[in-house]
Design a protein around this motif. Structure first.
Motif, PDB file in Angstrom:
ATOM      1  N   ALA A 287      -2.043  66.079  -0.513  1.00 45.57           N
ATOM      2  CA  ALA A 287      -2.458  66.068   0.891  1.00 45.57           C
ATOM      3  C   ALA A 287      -1.302  66.453   1.813  1.00 45.57           C
ATOM      4  N   HIS A 288      -1.635  67.031   2.965  1.00 50.24           N
ATOM      5  CA  HIS A 288      -0.633  67.373   3.977  1.00 50.24           C
ATOM      6  C   HIS A 288      -0.441  66.148   4.862  1.00 50.24           C
ATOM      7  N   ILE A 289       0.746  65.500   4.751  1.00 50.93           N
ATOM      8  CA  ILE A 289       1.012  64.221   5.406  1.00 50.93           C
ATOM      9  C   ILE A 289       2.056  64.383   6.498  1.00 50.93           C
ATOM     10  N   THR A 290       1.821  63.730   7.656  1.00 53.43           N
ATOM     11  CA  THR A 290       2.792  63.664   8.726  1.00 53.43           C
ATOM     12  C   THR A 290       3.034  62.195   9.073  1.00 53.43           C
ATOM     13  N   LEU A 291       4.294  61.778   9.075  1.00 57.55           N
ATOM     14  CA  LEU A 291       4.601  60.402   9.464  1.00 57.55           C
ATOM     15  C   LEU A 291       4.402  60.239  10.971  1.00 57.55           C
ATOM     16  N   LEU A 292       3.741  59.178  11.354  1.00 56.62           N
ATOM     17  CA  LEU A 292       3.517  58.895  12.757  1.00 56.62           C
ATOM     18  C   LEU A 292       4.436  57.765  13.188  1.00 56.62           C
TER      19      LEU A 292
END
Length: 292
Positions: A287-292
């Motif tokens: 999956a394409h993950i971005t830390l928030l």
């Protein structure tokens, strides 16, 4: 003659393709999303489903005589488009919990969710209302009830010759073997035929199959899915969906990172359905993950 046999009913006499529903499906996209069968206004939804091809899936309901009762009750069908399959799975589970449709059972909220934890080498049942399953290490399995967890332990004992006395499933009298040892289903730790260490290693090895993964991030993340038909006018300004997730709990889907960071401030407890949907894509790195 067989008494009390119900009269034969020809399903063709009671089933007809509902024209008003077919008209509603005509403009439904051949794309991922969630669909809802509605009854009378003001009532709970009848059924909520998901698909990677909304139009094809909903039409399959309309072609099926076995679902005639659902169709007779349905007054309209609505849908919500998602960017991809993960979004459809997450939204379906979320809507079922919120709206409690009459014909959906499996994804309704479970307030007795429990797991197994080893204490001094013996499994005990723990509940999600008492323990944070997202951060608690060394939990094994997700069960709908204490009964289901205990039943699974009994099956594990039979399959791997574990001792129900050593597992805490049977109270042993001093110097007596467990019942299963008398029928050769226990390797005999209760008789001294194997050590507690060997028994414990076999138990742990088989529990590991169901180990619950801890949430692998320090906070919330955004999981991005892109619309395949990004060129169409309705999606021109929103080419993707960002699914906001924290502690395996789905908090919602938005179109940009600014909105995602706003959602990430929401409280998030462990969600078993979110865990089952997200565990593989997140932990496998697909999956394409971005830390928030």
């Amino acid at each position: 003659m067989i008494a009390n046999r119900p009269p034969y009913v020809d399903p063709a006499r009671h089933y007809a393709y509902p024209a008003h529903l077919r008209e509603m499906v005509a403009d439904m996209p051949s794309a991922p999303g969630v669909y809802v069968f509605h009854g009378e206004d003001g009532d709970l939804p009848l059924y909520i489903g998901k698909s990677i091809n909304l139009r094809s899936r909903v039409l399959s309901h309309l072609r099926n005589p076995e679902e005639a009762n659902l169709l007779r009750q349905t007054r309209r069908i609505s849908h919500i488009r998602t960017a991809g399959e993960i979004g459809a799975l997450l939204l379906e589970a979320s809507l079922i919990k919120q709206q409690q449709p009459m014909l959906n059972k499996k994804l309704r909220r479970n307030r007795q969710l429990c797991s197994l934890r080893l204490v001094d080498g013996q499994p005990e049942v723990v509940y999600s209302k008492d323990v944070n399953f997202a951060t608690e290490p060394s939990l094994y399995g997700l069960f709908a009830s204490r009964h289901a967890a205990i039943e699974w332990l009994h099956q594990l004992a039979d399959q791997h010759r574990l001792c129900c006395g050593a597992l805490g499933l049977e109270k042993l009298k001093p110097g007596r073997a467990c019942f299963r040892a008398t029928i050769k289903l226990c390797a005999g730790v209760c008789l001294g035929n194997e050590s507690l260490e060997v028994h414990g290693q076999r138990l742990l090895r088989n529990l590991e199959i169901l180990r619950v993964a801890c949430w692998p991030y320090p906070g919330a993340i955004g999981l991005t899915e892109r619309y395949e038909d990004v060129g169409c006018d309705e999606l021109a300004e929103e080419p993707c969906q960002i699914h906001v997730i924290h502690n395996w709990c789905y908090l919602g889907s938005v179109s940009n990172l600014s909105k995602a960071r706003d959602l990430s401030a929401m409280a998030a407890g462990f969600d078993a359905d979110g865990y089952k949907i997200l565990c593989r894509p997140i932990l496998c790195g697909s999956a394409h993950i971005t830390l928030l």
